[in-house]
Design an enzyme around this catalytic site. Structure first.
Site, short mmCIF file in Angstrom:
data_model
loop_
_atom_site.label_atom_id
_atom_site.label_comp_id
_atom_site.label_asym_id
_atom_site.label_seq_id
_atom_site.Cartn_x
_atom_site.Cartn_y
_atom_site.Cartn_z
N CYS A 1 -5.75 13.61 4.73
CA CYS A 1 -6.50 13.60 3.47
C CYS A 1 -6.22 14.85 2.64
CB CYS A 1 -7.99 13.53 3.81
SG CYS A 1 -9.04 13.87 2.41
N ASN B 1 6.10 13.93 -0.09
CA ASN B 1 6.97 12.78 -0.36
C ASN B 1 6.14 11.62 -0.90
OD1 ASN B 1 9.75 11.49 0.06
ND2 ASN B 1 8.35 9.98 0.91
N GLU B 2 6.45 11.19 -2.10
CA GLU B 2 5.79 10.01 -2.70
C GLU B 2 4.29 9.99 -2.44
OE1 GLU B 2 7.87 6.43 -1.59
OE2 GLU B 2 9.43 6.78 -3.07
N CYS C 1 -9.29 7.65 -0.36
CA CYS C 1 -9.78 8.14 0.93
C CYS C 1 -11.29 8.27 0.79
CB CYS C 1 -9.14 9.47 1.29
SG CYS C 1 -9.79 10.13 2.85
N CYS D 1 -13.31 9.66 3.42
CA CYS D 1 -13.78 10.47 4.55
C CYS D 1 -14.91 11.40 4.09
CB CYS D 1 -12.61 11.27 5.12
SG CYS D 1 -12.13 12.65 4.06
N GLU E 1 15.66 9.70 -4.72
CA GLU E 1 16.08 8.57 -3.88
C GLU E 1 16.51 7.44 -4.81
OE1 GLU E 1 12.98 7.36 -1.15
OE2 GLU E 1 12.39 9.43 -0.81
N GLU F 1 12.24 2.38 9.76
CA GLU F 1 13.21 2.07 8.70
C GLU F 1 14.62 1.91 9.25
OE1 GLU F 1 12.58 4.76 5.42
OE2 GLU F 1 10.73 3.70 4.92
N TYR G 1 16.33 -0.60 9.52
CA TYR G 1 17.15 -1.51 8.73
C TYR G 1 17.20 -1.12 7.26
CZ TYR G 1 17.85 -4.55 12.66
OH TYR G 1 18.24 -5.03 13.88
C1 GAL Z 1 10.70 5.60 -0.24
C2 GAL Z 1 10.33 6.76 0.66
C3 GAL Z 1 11.39 7.02 1.71
C4 GAL Z 1 11.76 5.74 2.37
C5 GAL Z 1 12.25 4.78 1.33
C6 GAL Z 1 12.69 3.47 1.89
O1 GAL Z 1 9.59 5.06 -0.86
O2 GAL Z 1 10.17 7.93 -0.08
O3 GAL Z 1 10.90 7.94 2.66
O4 GAL Z 1 10.64 5.26 3.04
O5 GAL Z 1 11.20 4.52 0.42
O6 GAL Z 1 11.61 2.73 2.35
#
Ligand code: GAL
Length: 689
Positions: free
Chosen positions: A133, A167-168, A176, A178, A325, A374, A376
């Site tokens: 959190c 990250n994201e 949340c 809590c 990404e 992940e 795949y």
């Molecule tokens: C993004 C995330 C990554 C990885 C990617 C593929 O949303 O930041 O860490 O999960 O998707 O699912």
């Protein structure tokens, strides 16, 4: 509406605008990389292969807290030191991440109170990510400690040039409930209402259904286990609290990083629910990052359009962006597996992203993992580590960017038609009480697609941004509307702009309550009309309504409004039921511009109906007249430099009848202006001379 963030001052560059370029001096190119997943032999080979693909930057460590701090207070940076140094020798820089999306097991065991709680009271468990959190004071303390340790360790490392926070944020889980969030929410409300519970009661309308509170300590976070609908103002303030909480959590980290090394470039990869990217969250960053995964749209024909809209939506928030990404192969997780990009498709997608404001691109991910949730999710290299066409295509783009990168850095994307998108309050207020109507963002997306297909320079722009360079600005159904935005809109129109306002706009305040002023509320005077009657169309096939303009007409689908002209002219009228002959669309000329008010949803057919009139008033033309609809055209410019992007988004070869003259930035040829054929997924990028 500005939110109070404990009086925190933003730490970024400020000046958020869809026209703001990033301050990057190199167009960075690379991939997220996970040395913790690979053997020493693999890691040695990786650096050489990355260099061959012209990488300049890799992103690391966002999920590696367990490696960096295997036991509380014991830090081990050796794996990253070694990797950063090896990449550095090849001229590849590093973007590090604060690893707070995945707190390690020792922490969740020692302090289970940091785990998030869903609305039904279920605690998140260890084993995935985003389980802690952001409001929890203990988790904030651990987040500051790991950030400080990393910042101290890398402050003098010349290969580390940038950071991504976490990250994201909020990608899987945004709410949340809590105990820390209960207390945090109450504290947020105390600050917002200056300790006066009567102000809260009035603002939330707690007289409805006996909700009156006598103390802030009585107020729960809104949960779905009430028998029926909850209070729309209560829920909107809860979302604002969630936004503040994540912004403050990030601010802790940004303050530490900036103090350790003011040269570091700081970003975060979005974009998700309950974050106000145009608030402190975005202002703290040097630029926003956006993760581009077009293949979440399963329709290959529609995909280039949804990709374009999503990129424009993000650019509306803070300006040009990085792509930490970018999809490089099919994503496969849980119950789905994307299509595999065809030869050339990855390259076409990449140039769509750059055309629409990306100033750096990193492909997710370097090599496909052989384990974990992940396994795949395909990266540039396959499971067997054999470079195939994805690698070759990436390496080709890396080569091309050596010329293209410097040509586009410092430019913005030209927009003639702005669609109002990007206000967290407006969009979330709608979702809380939608009446079953599409979110204004969805309406904007449909218009964006049509205008994009027709070759106009369309983009997304927030009404508080500078509107000066636009010819046309469209506000689709922003029920909640801040009166502070009105003077700039009026100025825009007086100076020659055309404003189109969709039904329901201005009917609510920024607390999700309906205003007393006759619709369109604070826009009534500017539009010169008022709404006399309105209604939802639930059975348009049984009780059809049409809007008639000249000799043409179009059916409406969802909503009607009967307009009363006050200081405007009638442009189009209703036909059908008791509405026949009533005013449906008005037009008011003011200064050198005009305001249109459209008394229904801005569906493509309604927009088509009056487009010729609007286009004439706004004096807009296609960006590169003659471009066939299969080809997307975008211009990046800084006033003097003009870089044209033509991308074939169709399945066939398409002939462009003529092009700008100048340098072809993807090969060494000149482009002389004559016809050019673009193959499937083909791209032409010209620096005009
Ligand atoms: C993004 C995330 C990554 C990885 C990617 C593929 O949303 O930041 O860490 O999960 O998707 O699912």
């Amino acid at each position: 509406m500005s939110t109070e963030y404990h009086g925190l001052a933003p730490l970024g560059r400020g000046g958020l605008s869809h026209r703001r370029p990033t301050a990057l001096s190199t167009f960075h190119f690379g991939a997220p990389y996970y040395p913790e997943h690979w053997s020493a032999d693999d890691r040695r080979e990786d650096a050489a292969r990355m260099a061959e693909a012209e990488f300049t930057l890799v992103r690391m460590a966002e999920f590696a807290w367990d490696v960096l701090e295997p036991e509380e207070g014991t830090f081990d940076f050796s794996l990253f030191d070694e990797t950063i140094a090896r990449l550095g020798k090849r001229g590849i820089r590093t973007m590090l991440c604060t690893p707070t999306a995945t707190p390690p097991r020792w922490l969740t065991l020692a302090r289970p109170d940091i785990l998030r709680e869903d609305p039904r009271g279920t605690r998140m468990q260890h084993g995935a990510r985003q389980h802690a959190c952001h409001t929890n004071p203990c988790f904030r303390e651990y987040s500051r400690r790991i950030t400080q340790a990393m910042a101290d360790h890398y402050a003098g490392n010349r290969h580390v040039i940038a950071w991504q926070t976490d990250n994201e944020f909020n990608c899987h889980f945004s709410e949340c409930h809590c105990p820390a969030c209960q207390a945090g929410f109450q504290d947020f409300l105390r600050r917002k209402f200056k300790g006066e519970i009567a102000r809260l009661n009035q603002t939330w309308g707690t007289a409805f259904w006996a909700q009156t509170y006598t103390d802030f300590a009585q107020i729960p976070t809104p949960k779905p286990d009430r028998p029926c609908y909850d209070n729309p103002a209560h829920r909107l303030d809860y979302y604002r609290f969630v936004r503040e909480s994540v912004a403050v959590f990030q601010h802790d980290q940004v303050a530490i990083l900036r103090a350790a090394n003011p040269q570091w470039f700081i970003t975060h990869n979005g974009c998700f629910r309950h974050i106000d990217y145009r608030g402190l969250f975005g202002e703290d960053l040097d630029a926003l990052g956006y993760d581009v995964y077009p293949f979440f749209d399963p329709d290959p024909e529609h995909r280039p359009y949804s990709q374009a809209f999503n990129l424009d939506r993000v650019r509306a928030l803070t300006g040009n962006f990085l792509i930490p990404e970018h999809q490089s192969g099919p994503g496969g997780q849980g119950g789905y597996m994307h299509d595999t990009p065809e030869p050339g498709e990855l390259r076409r997608m990449t140039y769509t992203s750059i055309a629409r404001g990306a100033d750096a691109v990193m492909y997710f991910r370097w090599r496909t993992c052989r384990f974990g949730a992940e396994e795949y999710w395909r990266g540039i290299l396959d499971h067997d580590n054999v470079p195939r066409r994805a690698y070759d295509e990436v390496a080709q783009i890396g080569q091309e960017l050596r010329r293209l990168g410097p040509a586009v850095l410092g430019t913005h994307v030209r927009v003639d038609v702005g669609l109002a998108v990007g206000d967290a309050d407006v969009e979330e207020a709608h979702d809380i009480l939608s009446l079953g109507l599409p979110n204004p963002r969805t309406i904007a997306q449909r218009l964006h697609e049509d205008l994009n297909r027709a070759g106009y320079a369309v983009g997304c722009v927030h009404p508080a941004d500078s509107l000066g360079a636009l010819s046309l600005f469209v506000i689709p159904h922003w029920a909640s509307f801040d009166p502070a935005w009105v003077p700039a809109l009026e100025q825009f129109v007086r100076q020659g702009g055309v404003l189109v306002i969709g039904a329901r706009t201005g009917t609510k305040d920024m607390n999700n309550n309906v205003v007393a002023t006759t619709a369109p509320g604070c826009l009534r005077e500017l539009a010169g009309v008022s709404v006399h009657e309105y209604g939802r169309q639930n059975a348009p096939d049984k009780r059809p309504l049409r809007i008639t303009y000249g000799a043409d007409s179009a059916a409406t689908e969802l909503w009607y409004e009967v307009l009363k002209l006050e200081d405007a002219d009638e442009l189009a009228t209703w036909t059908g039921r008791h509405l026949t002959g009533e005013t449906a669309i008005s037009r008011r000329r003011i200064g050198r511009g005009a305001v249109y008010y459209v008394g229904t949803m801005l569906t493509p057919s309604i927009c088509m109906l009056v487009w010729s009139r609007v286009q004439l008033d706004a004096r807009i033309e296609q960006l590169w007249p003659g471009t066939p609809s299969q080809v997307e055209v975008v211009l990046r410019t800084d006033g003097s430099r003009r870089v044209w992007f033509f991308t074939n988004r169709s399945d066939e070869s398409v002939r462009l009848p003529h092009t700008p003259t100048g340098d072809n930035l993807l090969d060494d040829d000149e482009v002389t202006g004559g016809p050019i054929t673009l193959d499937r997924h083909g791209v032409l990028i010209v620096r005009e001379s």
